[in-house]
Design an enzyme around this catalytic site. Sequence first.
Site, short mmCIF file in Angstrom:
data_model
loop_
_atom_site.label_atom_id
_atom_site.label_comp_id
_atom_site.label_asym_id
_atom_site.label_seq_id
_atom_site.Cartn_x
_atom_site.Cartn_y
_atom_site.Cartn_z
N TYR A 150 0.83 -1.17 -0.19
CA TYR A 150 0.07 -0.23 -0.18
C TYR A 150 0.92 1.49 0.13
CZ TYR A 150 1.18 0.55 4.81
OH TYR A 150 1.87 0.73 6.41
N PHE A 160 2.26 9.54 2.88
CA PHE A 160 2.57 9.83 4.63
C PHE A 160 3.26 7.84 5.58
CE2 PHE A 160 -2.12 9.05 4.39
CZ PHE A 160 -2.27 7.80 5.18
N ASP A 161 3.24 7.23 4.43
CA ASP A 161 3.16 5.73 4.65
C ASP A 161 3.00 4.85 3.51
OD1 ASP A 161 3.79 3.75 5.96
OD2 ASP A 161 2.32 3.05 6.86
N ILE A 178 -6.90 0.55 11.12
CA ILE A 178 -8.56 1.63 10.96
C ILE A 178 -9.66 1.46 10.97
CG2 ILE A 178 -7.00 3.48 10.84
CD1 ILE A 178 -7.31 4.56 8.40
N TYR A 204 -8.80 8.34 11.69
CA TYR A 204 -8.43 9.28 12.56
C TYR A 204 -9.23 9.68 12.80
CZ TYR A 204 -3.91 6.38 11.72
OH TYR A 204 -3.55 5.59 11.50
N PHE A 221 -5.56 4.92 -0.22
CA PHE A 221 -4.90 4.32 -0.32
C PHE A 221 -4.93 3.66 -1.58
CE2 PHE A 221 -5.46 5.39 4.09
CZ PHE A 221 -4.30 5.04 4.52
#
Length: 233
Positions: A150, A160-161, A178, A204, A221
């Site tokens: 991902y 961010f990731d 999540i 979040y 994502f």
Amino acid sequence: MKRNLLAVSIAVGALALAGCNKDEPELTTPIQQASYGIGLNMGQSLLQDGLGDIDPQALALGLQDALGSQEQRVGDEELTSAFNELQKRSQERAEALAQEALDANKKYLEENAAKDGVTSTSSGLQYEVISSGDADGPQPQADDVVVVHYEGRMLDGTVFDSSVQRGQPAELPVAGVIPGWVEVLQLMHVGDKWTVTVPAELAYGPRSPSPVIPPNSILVFDMELVGIKPREE
């Protein structure tokens, strides 16, 4: 008295004093550079809290009195009241920014849902199928551990990731991620590649897990369900 906020103000006051001094430090020694960095971080923190209109001359005066062991010019009761007012202003600003984010989120999700190929679920989750695996293949259940490649990004494109950048798929418990992921993983088949838009309330919400992800952020994502880990007997 709000001593933490007072310490921040004093640090910024040091910068104000330095700016008023004709002989500014060259910032060449480690102590000078570290001192500058502390003041810079504190000043940026004040700006983020909406306190950019702090009076630098008053800050400098407070710092001078503290370092010179001078008599305190404003009493503790007045200072407590003043800091409470600053806290109130900061909270109001945070609430206003949060509402702005929610309004912008609603508009974005409505526009994204209208795009060809985007499917919206009853929860508000949105996904687009990029490529499909085996339609008759397995789908994860809530108590499974999955292998996922991902990349997560903000609406402005900031990543961010990313397991893709790390070069290694992640192994994750379906129930331990999540809410948006919990839902979408159970919709996917092994081999599916989807682009998934997760509303803030399924990510979040008003919390901020890191400075990169502000409160009430929509997360996007690109996901590939690589596999489902075999269950132990």
